[in-house]
Design an enzyme around this catalytic site. Sequence first.
Site: not given
Length: 188
Positions: A12, A73, A146
């Site tokens: 992430d 991501e 996260d």
Amino acid sequence: MASRSLRVLGIDPGLTRCGVGIVDVAADRSAVLVHVGVIRTAPDAPVEERLAGVARGIRALLDVHEPQVVAVERVFAQQNRHTVMGTAQASGVALLLAAERGLPAALHTPTEVKAAITGYGSADKRQVQTMVARILRLDAPPTPADAADALALALCHAWRGRAPVAGAIGAPTPAQRAWLEAERLARR
């Protein structure tokens, strides 16, 4: 790592907090937590130092855990251009490091990840954290968000990704097919 399982590093991306999570996922979709954490950099440090810190952290994970694929991501436009730039830069570092190691890398949208993990593409962070904890049989949801998001990315990829490695599970989602087609057309 168990035979016939896929080890996925989920990332992430972010400059201040870069979530990282590694899971082993078997062909029956069962998953085991290998590592979860956050790579942190000082918000007041120059951007090149922050990117180097993110790179050091990811390299260390690649060295120690030897994932077979990296899932990152996909960066979307946000209201705050400064935030999206840092996220895109950290994402680029992750993709570069995967390429340097000869590892396949895949990008997944937040909506894809939420749908894969919770069954609902508009799930909130708490719902994602709760489902990640259930899937991995953890006593508590991973924090910060996260870290949970990184694990969710790894699980999403193993379940629905188009990992070009043995043990990959599932076929591309409609959203992934649309992205692939858009990328194909953009290369013309």
